[in-house]
Scaffold this motif. Structure first.
Motif, short mmCIF file in Angstrom:
data_model
loop_
_atom_site.label_atom_id
_atom_site.label_comp_id
_atom_site.label_asym_id
_atom_site.label_seq_id
_atom_site.Cartn_x
_atom_site.Cartn_y
_atom_site.Cartn_z
N ALA A 175 3.86 7.40 -3.30
CA ALA A 175 2.74 7.60 -4.21
C ALA A 175 1.40 7.33 -3.50
O ALA A 175 0.44 8.09 -3.67
CB ALA A 175 2.90 6.68 -5.42
N GLU A 176 1.36 6.26 -2.72
CA GLU A 176 0.13 5.98 -1.98
C GLU A 176 -0.19 7.10 -0.98
O GLU A 176 -1.34 7.54 -0.85
CB GLU A 176 0.27 4.65 -1.24
CG GLU A 176 0.38 3.45 -2.19
CD GLU A 176 0.54 2.16 -1.42
OE1 GLU A 176 0.70 2.24 -0.18
OE2 GLU A 176 0.49 1.07 -2.04
N LYS A 177 0.84 7.60 -0.29
CA LYS A 177 0.63 8.68 0.68
C LYS A 177 0.15 9.95 -0.02
O LYS A 177 -0.70 10.68 0.50
CB LYS A 177 1.94 8.93 1.42
CG LYS A 177 1.84 9.97 2.52
CD LYS A 177 3.17 10.14 3.23
CE LYS A 177 3.07 11.20 4.31
NZ LYS A 177 4.38 11.40 4.99
N GLU B 242 15.50 -0.44 -2.11
CA GLU B 242 14.81 0.31 -1.06
C GLU B 242 14.17 1.58 -1.60
O GLU B 242 13.07 1.97 -1.19
CB GLU B 242 15.81 0.67 0.04
CG GLU B 242 16.32 -0.54 0.82
CD GLU B 242 17.36 -0.14 1.84
OE1 GLU B 242 17.70 1.07 1.89
OE2 GLU B 242 17.84 -1.02 2.59
N LYS B 243 14.84 2.23 -2.57
CA LYS B 243 14.30 3.46 -3.17
C LYS B 243 12.99 3.17 -3.91
O LYS B 243 12.02 3.94 -3.83
CB LYS B 243 15.33 4.06 -4.11
CG LYS B 243 14.92 5.39 -4.70
CD LYS B 243 16.01 5.94 -5.59
CE LYS B 243 15.57 7.27 -6.21
NZ LYS B 243 16.62 7.82 -7.11
N ALA B 244 12.95 2.07 -4.67
CA ALA B 244 11.73 1.72 -5.39
C ALA B 244 10.57 1.48 -4.41
O ALA B 244 9.43 1.93 -4.64
CB ALA B 244 11.97 0.48 -6.24
N GLU B 245 10.86 0.82 -3.29
CA GLU B 245 9.82 0.57 -2.30
C GLU B 245 9.33 1.89 -1.68
O GLU B 245 8.12 2.10 -1.49
CB GLU B 245 10.39 -0.34 -1.20
CG GLU B 245 9.40 -0.73 -0.12
CD GLU B 245 8.26 -1.59 -0.64
OE1 GLU B 245 7.20 -1.59 -0.02
OE2 GLU B 245 8.46 -2.26 -1.70
N LEU B 246 10.26 2.80 -1.39
CA LEU B 246 9.88 4.09 -0.80
C LEU B 246 9.06 4.93 -1.77
O LEU B 246 8.12 5.63 -1.37
CB LEU B 246 11.13 4.86 -0.37
CG LEU B 246 11.89 4.29 0.83
CD1 LEU B 246 13.19 5.05 1.04
CD2 LEU B 246 11.04 4.38 2.09
#
Length: 637
Positions: free
Chosen positions: A370-372, A361-365
């Protein structure tokens, strides 16, 4: 030449105002308004130049501090810190106003100041390598990098060749000045006509001092002191005595307590009046209770021995139940420990699974963050462009606002002058009236007055009061009151002496009564001890019931299950050692709890035995003290 002096004066005013500015306590707008009041002697163009430079130095202070701080660290190590705002003003003009001023006007400003300082600072600031590297990077921390390069770095690089010629002119000016100094006549030193010193005699060498041979270190230094050995020996001896005392206390707790009590009773104690009265009242109550008990026996009351025996049996059963309950609690605690170990290991395995899920979940967040962040940077660039456009339009509005504020200030100053004039007139009128009043008071005070007055002590004050009296009568009444008070004190003193004598007589009677009761109690204690020697009390044993057996069986099963699970789990050596330490610590903790419970059981046993003996003693004490009571007791049996 006049223009150069004028430019130098303007820069000095700017530096002076920057030294006064405190960003923590002052607002920039208020500060500029105060500065405008001080610049009213200048014409409109000069005033606009000074105010714009002040506003720019304050607004872009963070960018200018980067350059000036680096200048003081590298090339300006020996420059004065008090001249910091001078370099900030020149840096602002070179960065933001060079296009508007032009090179000729900028050169006049620079040449009106100290040549060496300006040559050193401009050579540092217009270094192409510095502009393209660290200056650009530091400014990009405050503003967007493309905006910094397009609006500030590129214009400075375009002006760099022309400013370089200005720097060379300043360098030539400095070299000419130094050459003129070198061509001046140099003082030629002449040799002094000194007396030739005589050769010194060779000094006689001093004798070498021999060191006194030191005494050897005594062997007692490396040996422990005798006091320490003696303390260790006494500690061991006391420990053995304590162990022997514990054994004897466990085997004969009632006899040992009785000996200690007899020793305590035989200690002589100095009694005060309160202790004597308190002990006399205690023995008086005991005597009244004993007389009442004897009267009850004479009237046909029963002997309480059967009730005491039944009470002893019931308390023995209660003790066995309490001991069994304590044993059950201990085994339940041990069982809960085994269950907790198994539950802890299950939780560790579940936590490992949860940790793997959390990493995913941390990798996905992080990917979403980064995109934000990229989107926010894009929006920030657009916002900076809008702010720059707003700055360009704000200068014209600022000039109009400044003129409007100057007009308001002039109107307010005229109103203040009129109000001040009126206030001064009113204050002068008040002072004039005050002065006249003071003159009148002084005239009244200067009139003569009677200073001496005859006093008759036999006359009253004449105030018309009922309780009014003269001073002579007052003195007579005070004398009578003192005599009455002295007589009352004598009477009180005699009363206190009589009460003290009566109290001493009462204490003597109480002491005689206490000594008689103590002798009787000593004989009763001796008889009680002889009777106890003839009787032996059976020891109490713990009751084993089905609950204890079931708990022990469950503990064995849980222990085997934990050992089996520990053998199946694959644990690293470090983790297994840590777990073994935790298990050993928890086992020691449970062992300490078991020992504390055993001590509580022993204390409970001793307490019940002592309480039973005390009740028996209270029941048969009066019968052993008097023969009549003994006969009545035997008849009742």
């Amino acid at each position: 030449m006049v223009k150069m002096v004028s430019h130098g004066k303007h820069i000095a005013i700017i530096v002076q105002q920057l030294n006064k500015f405190n960003p923590e306590n002052q607002d920039m707008e208020d500060f500029l308004n105060e500065s405008a009041k001080l610049l009213q002697t200048l014409n409109v163009t000069e005033e606009k130049f000074v105010l714009d430079t002040l506003a720019g130095c304050i607004e872009y202070k963070s960018l200018l501090d980067v350059v000036v701080n680096a200048f003081f660290v590298r090339d300006g190590k020996y420059c004065l810190i008090s001249e910091r705002n001078l370099y900030i003003a020149i840096c602002y003009l070179a960065t933001f106003q060079l296009e508007e001023l032009g090179l000729q006007q900028f050169s006049r400003i620079v040449k009106s100041l100290d040549t060496a300082k300006m040559q050193k600072f401009l050579r540092f600031f217009f270094n192409a390598l510095y502009l393209n590297t660290w200056i650009k990077d530091e400014w990009s921390k405050f503003y967007d990098s493309p905006y910094v390069k397009e609006n500030w770095i590129d214009p400075l690089l375009r002006w760099q060749p022309k400013v370089q010629r200005l720097i060379e002119q300043l360098t030539d000016k400095l070299n000419n000045r130094t050459t003129t100094v070198k061509t001046s006549r140099v003082t030629q030193p002449e040799e002094f006509n000194l007396t030739v010193p005589k050769p010194r005699a060779i000094p006689v060498p001093l004798p070498i001092r021999t060191l006194v041979k030191s005494l050897p270190v005594p062997p007692s230094t490396y040996k422990p002191p005798k006091e320490k050995k003696q303390l260790e020996k006494n500690r061991t001896k006391n420990y053995r005595k304590a162990q022997d005392t514990d054994d004897t206390m466990e085997s004969k707790p009632a006899i040992q307590a009785q000996k200690i009590q007899s020793k305590i009773d035989n200690i002589p104690i100095k009694l005060n009046a309160a202790a004597i009265l308190r002990e006399g009242a205690l023995y008086q109550r005991k005597m009244e209770q004993e007389l009442k008990r004897v009267e009850n026996l004479l009237q046909g009351a029963r002997d309480p021995s059967e009730f005491l025996e039944w009470q002893k049996q019931m308390r023995g059963k209660d003790l066995e139940e309490q001991l069994a309950e304590i044993e059950c609690r201990r085994l339940q605690g041990k069982l809960s420990y085994e269950e907790a170990v198994l539950a802890h290991r299950n939780v560790v395995q579940e936590n490992k699974k949860k940790a793997d899920l959390m990493r995913e979940e941390k990798a996905e967040l992080m990917h979403q963050y980064a995109e934000k962040r990229l989107q926010e940077q894009k929006e920030m660039r657009e916002l900076v462009e809008q702010v720059v456009e707003g700055h360009k339009n704000a200068k014209q509005a600022k000039i109009k606002l400044q003129k409007y504020k100057q007009q308001i200030v002039q109107e307010v100053c005229e109103e203040n002058r009129e109000l001040l004039r009126q206030a001064l007139e009113e204050e002068e009128e008040k002072l004039r009236k005050r002065y006249e009043l003071i003159q009148q008071i002084r005239a009244i005070a200067s009139l003569p007055s009677l200073r001496h007055k005859f006093v008759d002590l036999t006359e009253t004050g004449g105030h018309g009061l009922i309780c009014e009296m003269s001073i002579v009568e007052l003195r007579e009444r005070l004398a009578l009151l003192r005599e009455a008070q002295k007589a009352a004190e004598e009477e009180k003193r005699d009363q206190i002496i009589h009460e003290k004598q009566a109290k001493e007589q009462l204490l003597l009677e109480k002491l005689d009564q206490i000594s008689m009761f103590r002798a009787e109690l000593g004989r009763a204690a001796a008889l009680k001890q002889e009777e106890k020697k003839r009787k032996s009390q059976p020891g109490e044993r713990l009751m084993k019931d089905e609950r204890i057996l079931n708990l022990q069986k469950k503990i064995v099963e849980k222990t085997m299950e934990r050992k089996k699970q520990a053998g199946l789990l694959k644990i690293t050596p470090q983790k297994s050692s840590i777990a073994w330490r935790k298990d050993s610590l928890e086992w020691n903790r449970w062992k300490e709890l078991e020992e504390s419970r055993e001590r509580q059981v022993k204390i409970l046993q001793h307490g019940l035995m002592a309480r039973e003996t005390a009740q028996k003693t209270a029941a048969f004490e009066a019968a052993r003290r008097t023969p009549t009571a003994h006969v009545l007791h035997s008849e009742v049996k």
